[in-house]
Design a protein around this motif. Structure first.
Motif, short mmCIF file in Angstrom:
data_model
loop_
_atom_site.label_atom_id
_atom_site.label_comp_id
_atom_site.label_asym_id
_atom_site.label_seq_id
_atom_site.Cartn_x
_atom_site.Cartn_y
_atom_site.Cartn_z
N ASP A 51 30.02 42.76 48.83
CA ASP A 51 29.58 42.25 50.19
C ASP A 51 28.60 41.25 50.06
N LEU A 104 34.04 46.57 48.38
CA LEU A 104 35.34 46.93 48.53
C LEU A 104 36.24 47.11 47.35
N GLU A 163 39.93 47.41 45.59
CA GLU A 163 41.30 47.41 45.99
C GLU A 163 41.85 47.98 44.47
N SER A 217 42.84 50.37 49.20
CA SER A 217 41.68 49.84 49.67
C SER A 217 40.54 51.04 50.04
N ARG A 259 36.29 51.82 50.53
CA ARG A 259 34.84 51.44 50.48
C ARG A 259 33.84 52.09 49.47
#
Length: 517
Positions: free
Chosen positions: A375, A427, A429, A71, A73
């Protein structure tokens, strides 16, 4: 599951302490230090109550599918984006700016830069162009005048040479012979006059001897005879001078004049060539200056035109991101040449620009699948894949923190992108591996002791420290290969009595920590 702390229940109410402290140390700090020392002593001596063990219990060892992800940002960015930069030389100010987020069309003026100095420079450059043009016209006219003058001078020199040649030819072929004939004729006449005078004088002498002529008449005939002889002698001398001096000199003068005319013609031609070269160079110089001034004027006009930045295509206007130490893009902001001011992204194709820590760099490869969570859009997920991983660390993060190494990674969003916008944070992943069957615990359950990984298992009457072998891990879970069993309870943090020791420590260091019943 959050880790459970286990502070010993040894504290009792104490009377208020004075602010003066002990040896200058505040009393509150002394009390806290005593509590900590007492707690550590109880743990080391095994004085645990059963309630304390219950509060130290952590996570349960689980078995099942485990997804390994990395993960990080990142920020959304258009894959196809048109960058609008300042093309004005040097530094300038933003006078007007279309608000960010405005939908613009191709050809719309989206930004105007200060071009006051450029307008003044254009006026000065226009004058310089006019002066250069006047100098060029004058140089060309002087060149034409000199060309005509050269033609006249060369023609005149050629004419002089021709005349000198004709004069010599005329002398050699006519005048010389004529002069000789004239002197010969004069001598012949003088000889005839002398002979006639002599005959007359001789006859007069005979007549005088016989008394038929007077003395004065005889003297007159004698004088005429003498004069005729003098004239004959004079003519002979003239012929001698003419043949010996005058005719050769005349010939030499004419030949010298012809040669001088030929040399004069050569000099005139050389002078004409030299003068025309000077004027040609002056024309070329002034023409080059004129062209240079025109180029400068065109450049200034181009700079003035570039001060009005136009949108090359239709789209949504986005302000460029600047460094934290620079003022944001707005009216009045100073920008330098080639600095990005605006962008017009294509929302149809979006990418995520993320940063990877060096500890997970080896796990991320291009082509791996990703899940993106924006987000601004909670509850929604977007699919993507890793398109690029940098070979060298990002210089900005290196400058901000010399001990931090972050590598840029680009993730292409492959699912629908109609609701997302450039600049949104998200985010990412990255799917590393899906383990269908694995034994795993939270990452907090594994601690480092020397060169070993250890976990603390809660048993009936004690806490057992075990050496474990771990496999893959993500941000929350770590795979356990050996050392733990399913459904065992493992502490989320080492107990307070745990302290790391070297690998050469004796085996009793791994002995169970007793718990008092």
């Amino acid at each position: 599951m959050d880790p459970i702390a286990a502070p010993p229940e040894t504290a009792k109410p104490r009377p208020p302490v004075r602010r003066s402290g002990i040896f200058g140390v505040p009393v509150s700090i002394v009390i806290v230090a005593c509590v900590v020392i007492l707690s550590v002593g109880l743990i080391a001596s095994g004085k645990f109550e059963r309630g304390t063990v219950s509060r130290l219990e952590g996570a349960v060892v689980k078995r099942g599918p485990l997804r390994i992800v990395v993960s990080t940002r990142g920020n959304l960015k258009a894959a196809d984006s048109v960058s609008l930069k300042s093309e004005v030389e040097g530094r300038t100010l933003i006078l007007s700016l279309v608000p960010e987020g405005t939908h613009v069309k191709a050809g719309d003026v989206v930004c105007e830069l200060d071009a006051t100095l450029l307008v003044e420079k254009r006026f000065q450059q226009t004058i310089a162009v006019s002066n250069a043009e006047v100098a060029l016209v004058k140089a060309r006219q002087n060149f034409e005048i000199q060309t005509s003058q050269n033609k006249s001078d060369i023609a005149q020199a050629l004419q002089k040479r021709t005349f000198a040649h004709e004069d010599l030819r005329k002398y050699l072929e006519g005048e010389r012979a004529s002069e000789l004939e004239k002197i010969k004729e004069a001598i012949g006449l003088a000889e005839e006059d002398s002979a006639r005078a002599k005959d007359r004088f001789d006859w007069s002498k005979k007549l005088s001897d016989k008394g038929f002529m007077t003395t004065s008449e005889l003297q007159a005939d004698q004088f005429a005879h003498n004069r005729a002889q003098v004239a004959l002698q004079q003519a002979s001398r003239d012929r001698d001078l003419l043949e010996r001096f005058q005719l050769p000199r005349k010939e030499a003068e004419l030949r010298a004049a012809e040669e001088e005319a030929a040399r004069e013609r050569g000099r005139v031609e050389l002078q004409a060539t030299a003068r025309i070269v000077d004027f040609e160079a002056e024309v070329r110089t002034n023409d080059a200056k004129f062209q240079l001034e025109k180029i400068k004027l065109a450049r200034v006009e181009d700079q003035i035109e570039k001060a009005r930045i136009k949108a090359p295509r239709e789209g949504l206007l986005v302000y460029a991101q600047r460094d934290s130490d620079e003022p944001p893009i707005q009216e009045g902001t100073e920008v330098r040449e080639r600095q990005e001011i605006l962008t017009i992204p294509n929302a149809a194709d979006m990418i995520v620009q993320a940063k990877l820590h060096e500890s997970v760099l080896k796990q991320v490869k291009t082509g791996q699948s990703c899940v993106i969570k924006v987000d601004a859009l909670p509850g929604q997920q977007f699919e993507g894949r890793v398109a690029f991983v940098a070979l060298l660390p990002d210089q900005n993060s290196w400058w901000a923190n010399p001990n931090l190494r972050l590598y840029r990674a680009d993730v292409v969003i492959t699912s629908g992108t109609s609701e997302i916008r450039p600049g949104m944070s998200c985010l990412v992943e990255v799917l590393i591996e899906d383990l269908p069957e694995a034994l795993f615990v939270p990452v907090q359950c594994v601690s480092r002791r020397g060169h070993e990984n250890v976990s603390f298992v809660v048993e009936k009457d004690a806490i057992q420290m075990r050496t474990v072998e771990v496999g893959r891990q993500n941000d929350q879970w770590v795979q356990v290969l050996t050392g733990l069993k399913e459904n065992e309870t493992v502490l989320l943090a080492p107990p307070p009595a745990f302290g790391p020791t070297p690998d050469s420590a004796p085996d009793q260091e791994k002995a169970p920590i007793p718990v008092e019943k």
